[in-house]
Enzyme design. Structure first.
Site, PDB file in Angstrom:
ATOM      1  N   LYS A  13     -12.443 -75.542  -9.946  1.00  0.00           N
ATOM      2  CA  LYS A  13     -11.128 -75.585  -8.968  1.00  0.00           C
ATOM      3  C   LYS A  13     -10.613 -77.149  -9.040  1.00  0.00           C
ATOM      4  O   LYS A  13      -9.300 -77.332  -9.296  1.00  0.00           O
ATOM      5  CB  LYS A  13     -11.631 -75.601  -7.422  1.00  0.00           C
ATOM      6  CG  LYS A  13     -12.221 -74.069  -6.953  1.00  0.00           C
ATOM      7  CD  LYS A  13     -12.367 -74.130  -5.552  1.00  0.00           C
ATOM      8  CE  LYS A  13     -13.484 -75.073  -5.024  1.00  0.00           C
ATOM      9  NZ  LYS A  13     -14.779 -74.923  -5.203  1.00  0.00           N
ATOM     10  N   ARG A  88     -12.593 -72.796   3.726  1.00  0.00           N
ATOM     11  CA  ARG A  88     -13.888 -72.364   3.133  1.00  0.00           C
ATOM     12  C   ARG A  88     -14.778 -71.480   4.200  1.00  0.00           C
ATOM     13  O   ARG A  88     -15.845 -70.872   3.793  1.00  0.00           O
ATOM     14  CB  ARG A  88     -14.663 -73.596   2.935  1.00  0.00           C
ATOM     15  CG  ARG A  88     -15.052 -73.750   1.390  1.00  0.00           C
ATOM     16  CD  ARG A  88     -15.922 -74.813   1.552  1.00  0.00           C
ATOM     17  NE  ARG A  88     -16.634 -75.359   0.350  1.00  0.00           N
ATOM     18  CZ  ARG A  88     -16.542 -76.336  -0.482  1.00  0.00           C
ATOM     19  NH1 ARG A  88     -15.314 -76.822  -0.480  1.00  0.00           N
ATOM     20  NH2 ARG A  88     -17.552 -76.848  -1.440  1.00  0.00           N
ATOM     21  N   ARG A 127     -23.308 -81.039 -14.858  1.00  0.00           N
ATOM     22  CA  ARG A 127     -21.945 -81.864 -14.367  1.00  0.00           C
ATOM     23  C   ARG A 127     -22.435 -83.293 -14.004  1.00  0.00           C
ATOM     24  O   ARG A 127     -23.357 -83.568 -13.395  1.00  0.00           O
ATOM     25  CB  ARG A 127     -21.555 -81.067 -13.328  1.00  0.00           C
ATOM     26  CG  ARG A 127     -20.118 -81.711 -12.868  1.00  0.00           C
ATOM     27  CD  ARG A 127     -18.804 -80.715 -12.185  1.00  0.00           C
ATOM     28  NE  ARG A 127     -19.238 -80.886 -10.813  1.00  0.00           N
ATOM     29  CZ  ARG A 127     -18.542 -80.018  -9.985  1.00  0.00           C
ATOM     30  NH1 ARG A 127     -17.472 -79.336 -10.581  1.00  0.00           N
ATOM     31  NH2 ARG A 127     -18.742 -79.958  -8.774  1.00  0.00           N
ATOM     32  N   ARG A 162     -24.187 -86.003  -8.757  1.00  0.00           N
ATOM     33  CA  ARG A 162     -23.905 -85.928  -7.314  1.00  0.00           C
ATOM     34  C   ARG A 162     -25.245 -85.579  -6.417  1.00  0.00           C
ATOM     35  O   ARG A 162     -26.021 -84.876  -6.999  1.00  0.00           O
ATOM     36  CB  ARG A 162     -22.738 -85.187  -6.817  1.00  0.00           C
ATOM     37  CG  ARG A 162     -21.361 -85.525  -6.854  1.00  0.00           C
ATOM     38  CD  ARG A 162     -20.358 -84.604  -6.952  1.00  0.00           C
ATOM     39  NE  ARG A 162     -20.477 -83.431  -6.272  1.00  0.00           N
ATOM     40  CZ  ARG A 162     -19.415 -82.408  -5.945  1.00  0.00           C
ATOM     41  NH1 ARG A 162     -18.380 -82.576  -6.548  1.00  0.00           N
ATOM     42  NH2 ARG A 162     -19.682 -81.483  -5.205  1.00  0.00           N
ATOM     43  N   ARG A 173     -25.926 -74.254  -2.044  1.00  0.00           N
ATOM     44  CA  ARG A 173     -24.331 -74.048  -1.847  1.00  0.00           C
ATOM     45  C   ARG A 173     -23.870 -72.871  -2.395  1.00  0.00           C
ATOM     46  O   ARG A 173     -22.869 -72.387  -1.825  1.00  0.00           O
ATOM     47  CB  ARG A 173     -23.924 -75.239  -2.728  1.00  0.00           C
ATOM     48  CG  ARG A 173     -23.764 -76.515  -2.162  1.00  0.00           C
ATOM     49  CD  ARG A 173     -23.565 -77.787  -3.154  1.00  0.00           C
ATOM     50  NE  ARG A 173     -22.217 -77.961  -3.582  1.00  0.00           N
ATOM     51  CZ  ARG A 173     -21.928 -78.468  -4.526  1.00  0.00           C
ATOM     52  NH1 ARG A 173     -22.687 -79.012  -5.621  1.00  0.00           N
ATOM     53  NH2 ARG A 173     -20.606 -78.399  -4.930  1.00  0.00           N
TER      54      ARG A 173
HETATM   55  P1  AMP Z   1     -17.056 -79.539  -2.950  1.00  0.00           P
HETATM   56  O1  AMP Z   1     -16.898 -80.861  -3.714  1.00  0.00           O
HETATM   57  O2  AMP Z   1     -15.645 -78.807  -2.684  1.00  0.00           O
HETATM   58  O3  AMP Z   1     -17.911 -78.860  -3.405  1.00  0.00           O
HETATM   59  O4  AMP Z   1     -17.758 -80.005  -1.361  1.00  0.00           O
HETATM   60  C1  AMP Z   1     -18.764 -80.702  -1.437  1.00  0.00           C
HETATM   61  C2  AMP Z   1     -19.249 -80.291   0.056  1.00  0.00           C
HETATM   62  O5  AMP Z   1     -18.343 -81.087   0.892  1.00  0.00           O
HETATM   63  C3  AMP Z   1     -19.562 -79.144   0.399  1.00  0.00           C
HETATM   64  O6  AMP Z   1     -20.968 -78.633  -0.020  1.00  0.00           O
HETATM   65  C4  AMP Z   1     -19.484 -79.219   1.835  1.00  0.00           C
HETATM   66  O7  AMP Z   1     -20.818 -79.644   2.598  1.00  0.00           O
HETATM   67  C5  AMP Z   1     -18.499 -80.075   2.145  1.00  0.00           C
HETATM   68  N1  AMP Z   1     -17.002 -79.478   2.242  1.00  0.00           N
HETATM   69  C6  AMP Z   1     -16.007 -79.590   1.444  1.00  0.00           C
HETATM   70  N2  AMP Z   1     -14.807 -78.887   1.954  1.00  0.00           N
HETATM   71  C7  AMP Z   1     -15.290 -78.256   3.083  1.00  0.00           C
HETATM   72  C8  AMP Z   1     -14.723 -77.261   3.946  1.00  0.00           C
HETATM   73  N3  AMP Z   1     -13.497 -76.900   3.777  1.00  0.00           N
HETATM   74  N4  AMP Z   1     -15.528 -77.036   5.185  1.00  0.00           N
HETATM   75  C9  AMP Z   1     -16.716 -77.329   5.442  1.00  0.00           C
HETATM   76  N5  AMP Z   1     -17.494 -78.218   4.376  1.00  0.00           N
HETATM   77  C10 AMP Z   1     -16.657 -78.445   3.200  1.00  0.00           C
END
Ligand code: AMP
Length: 215
Positions: A13, A88, A127, A162, A173
């Site tokens: 994404k 999400r 990554r 990360r 996740r």
């Molecule tokens: P990402 O980089 O988008 O994978 O986000 C990393 C982490 O941030 C996720 O595993 C969640 O813990 C949190 N997170 C990001 N976006 C959301 C969202 N829209 N709703 C809830 N948690 C989020």
């Protein structure tokens, strides 16, 4: 353009969003990046979010909706936006619908980046991300290594793995994604907004989106 980018962690994404911003000046809005910035800065939001993030769980909807309610009002969203990692959950999708109706904005599409689980697992464990929150360039030890090991090609900051990209957190996740986020595909199909794309190549995804939104 105004798009939602759906897809599991590691589906690409962020990479696709960065490629699309270069096309028409739309801004990438990544809730994950916003949250990581807050954790790093040690804000109240960051303190509340960190535990959920590190374990691979979702941050509570209320926190995310507060962030997005404000973010979508900012001027840089006017030319368009690419929502990367939001919504999400179904309640987030319902809330987004309300926000956009209020703002008089229509989405072009909700793009589902479809990638097999084994490809995702491999991508995420290999990554690496630039630790500079203003850069956040993404690398991959196999397919896109840094020129100097551990150092960002773009800004020279350390490149890191990360906290939520350990094998255990990744597996959590992906489970979280399947339980809470995958149902959004059906949600946006019903809304008539779904664009399903096989996402093994980012170039092919960008081409499909360009065709869909007519640019
Ligand atoms: P990402 O980089 O988008 O994978 O986000 C990393 C982490 O941030 C996720 O595993 C969640 O813990 C949190 N997170 C990001 N976006 C959301 C969202 N829209 N709703 C809830 N948690 C989020």
């Amino acid at each position: 353009m105004r798009l939602i980018l759906l897809g599991a962690p590691g589906a690409g994404k962020g990479t696709v969003a960065k490629m699309l911003t270069a096309l028409d000046g739309s801004v990438q809005i990544s809730t994950g990046d916003i949250l990581r910035g807050a954790v790093k800065a040690g804000t109240e939001l960051g303190k509340k979010a960190k535990g959920f993030m590190d374990s691979g769980a979702l941050v509570p909807d209320e926190l995310i909706l507060d962030i997005m309610g404000e973010r979508l009002l900012q001027d840089d969203c006017k030319p368009g936006f690419l929502l990367d990692g939001f919504p999400r959950t179904i309640p987030q999708a319902d809330a987004l619908k309300g926000m956009l109706t209020k703002l008089g904005i229509e989405l072009d599409a909700a793009v589902n980046l479809d990638v097999p689980r084994d490809v995702i697992l491999d991508r995420l464990t290999t990554r690496r991300t630039c630790s500079n929150s203003a850069c956040q360039e993404i690398y991959n030890v196999k397919s896109k290594p840094t020129k100097v090991e551990g150092v960002c090609d773009k800004c020279g900051s350390p490149v890191i793995q990360r906290d939520d990209e350990t094998t255990e957190a990744i597996s959590k996740r992906l489970d979280t994604f399947n339980a809470q986020t995958a149902p959004l595909v059906g949600y946006y199909e019903k809304e008539g907004l779904l664009l399903n794309v096989n996402a093994t190549s980012s170039d092919a995804v960008v081409a499909a989106i360009k065709e869909k939104v007519g640019i």
